[in-house]
Design a protein around this motif. Sequence first.
Motif, PDB file in Angstrom:
ATOM      1  N   ASP A 194       0.377   2.721   3.874  1.00 11.26           N
ATOM      2  CA  ASP A 194       0.325   3.230   2.502  1.00 11.26           C
ATOM      3  C   ASP A 194       0.287   2.121   1.462  1.00 11.26           C
ATOM      4  OD1 ASP A 194       0.220   6.032   2.708  1.00 11.26           O
ATOM      5  OD2 ASP A 194       2.320   6.083   3.299  1.00 11.26           O
ATOM      6  N   TYR A 197      -3.352   0.484   1.532  1.00 10.63           N
ATOM      7  CA  TYR A 197      -4.489   1.370   1.279  1.00 10.63           C
ATOM      8  C   TYR A 197      -4.000   2.698   0.681  1.00 10.63           C
ATOM      9  CZ  TYR A 197      -6.720  -1.914   4.494  1.00 10.63           C
ATOM     10  OH  TYR A 197      -7.185  -3.049   5.107  1.00 10.63           O
ATOM     11  N   PRO A 198      -3.372   2.664  -0.487  1.00 12.37           N
ATOM     12  CA  PRO A 198      -2.760   3.888  -1.028  1.00 12.37           C
ATOM     13  C   PRO A 198      -3.768   4.974  -1.376  1.00 12.37           C
ATOM     14  CG  PRO A 198      -2.760   2.138  -2.671  1.00 12.37           C
ATOM     15  CD  PRO A 198      -3.159   1.507  -1.378  1.00 12.37           C
ATOM     16  N   THR A 199      -4.932   4.605  -1.911  1.00  6.63           N
ATOM     17  CA  THR A 199      -5.909   5.614  -2.316  1.00  6.63           C
ATOM     18  C   THR A 199      -6.544   6.288  -1.105  1.00  6.63           C
ATOM     19  OG1 THR A 199      -6.375   4.257  -4.273  1.00  6.63           O
ATOM     20  CG2 THR A 199      -7.885   6.063  -3.801  1.00  6.63           C
ATOM     21  N   ARG A 201      -5.173   6.630   1.832  1.00  7.78           N
ATOM     22  CA  ARG A 201      -4.166   7.485   2.450  1.00  7.78           C
ATOM     23  C   ARG A 201      -3.936   8.743   1.625  1.00  7.78           C
ATOM     24  NH1 ARG A 201      -0.597   5.983   6.397  1.00  7.78           N
ATOM     25  NH2 ARG A 201      -0.073   8.212   6.211  1.00  7.78           N
ATOM     26  N   ALA A 202      -4.031   8.631   0.296  1.00 10.82           N
ATOM     27  CA  ALA A 202      -3.815   9.799  -0.566  1.00 10.82           C
ATOM     28  C   ALA A 202      -4.922  10.832  -0.401  1.00 10.82           C
ATOM     29  CB  ALA A 202      -3.725   9.356  -2.027  1.00 10.82           C
TER      30      ALA A 202
END
Length: 236
Positions: A194, A197-199, A201-202
Amino acid sequence: MAKDSAPATTPRPSRRERRGVQQEAAVAAAFELARREGVGGLTMRRLGEALNVDASTLYRLFRDKDELLLAVYDHATAIELDEIGEVNEDEHWQDTLRRIADRIWATAAHSPAIAALTFARTTGGPAERRMVELILDTFSRSGLSRSATVRYYRAFVDAALGLAGQVATLATLDPEIQAKDASSWTRIYAQLPDGEYPTARAHITELTSIDRRAVFDVVIEAILAAAERESRESGL
């Protein structure tokens, strides 16, 4: 008493006509062979077996296998045109193009081996010439300039054939490879950290659920909307 008139005789077909009939039969058989057995099944030997002729006979009808493949793809385009049918004068130009795009997608879905081998090629055949004329005429009905008509024609054709051809190419892969490719989002991207690569994963749920036809429709609609906007602005 009048003599009986001689019975009418049917003219014998010319050598060129006989060759044309033989070519049509070979192309139709090759089309069905590719649909049934995939890319690997479309060989001159297998086609000769299907037609009960020696493979050498086919090389008298076609210069090489590539010429046969292009003829088969032109045959697929002829089927698309038959399914599209007549275009009514009151049909909106965008609806005509949507129907054409739908038939291009259907060819890739139902005949992936044929589409995968030839979607990026130019056949120059009679069906392709008719399709080019139809798409150009449809865009010109929108009121676009000649240069814009050609620009959107190319955008539409390249996008439709490219995206459909991608799907067709994937469909010709071995089932194990198809499954491996399809699981990439859940197997790789869903496991990304997360913090890094938060976007991605979101959006993982959406990334794993969208299908290729939805993407195809988005691209086609974007091209049609851009053409309509340019046509409208040029008329102001």
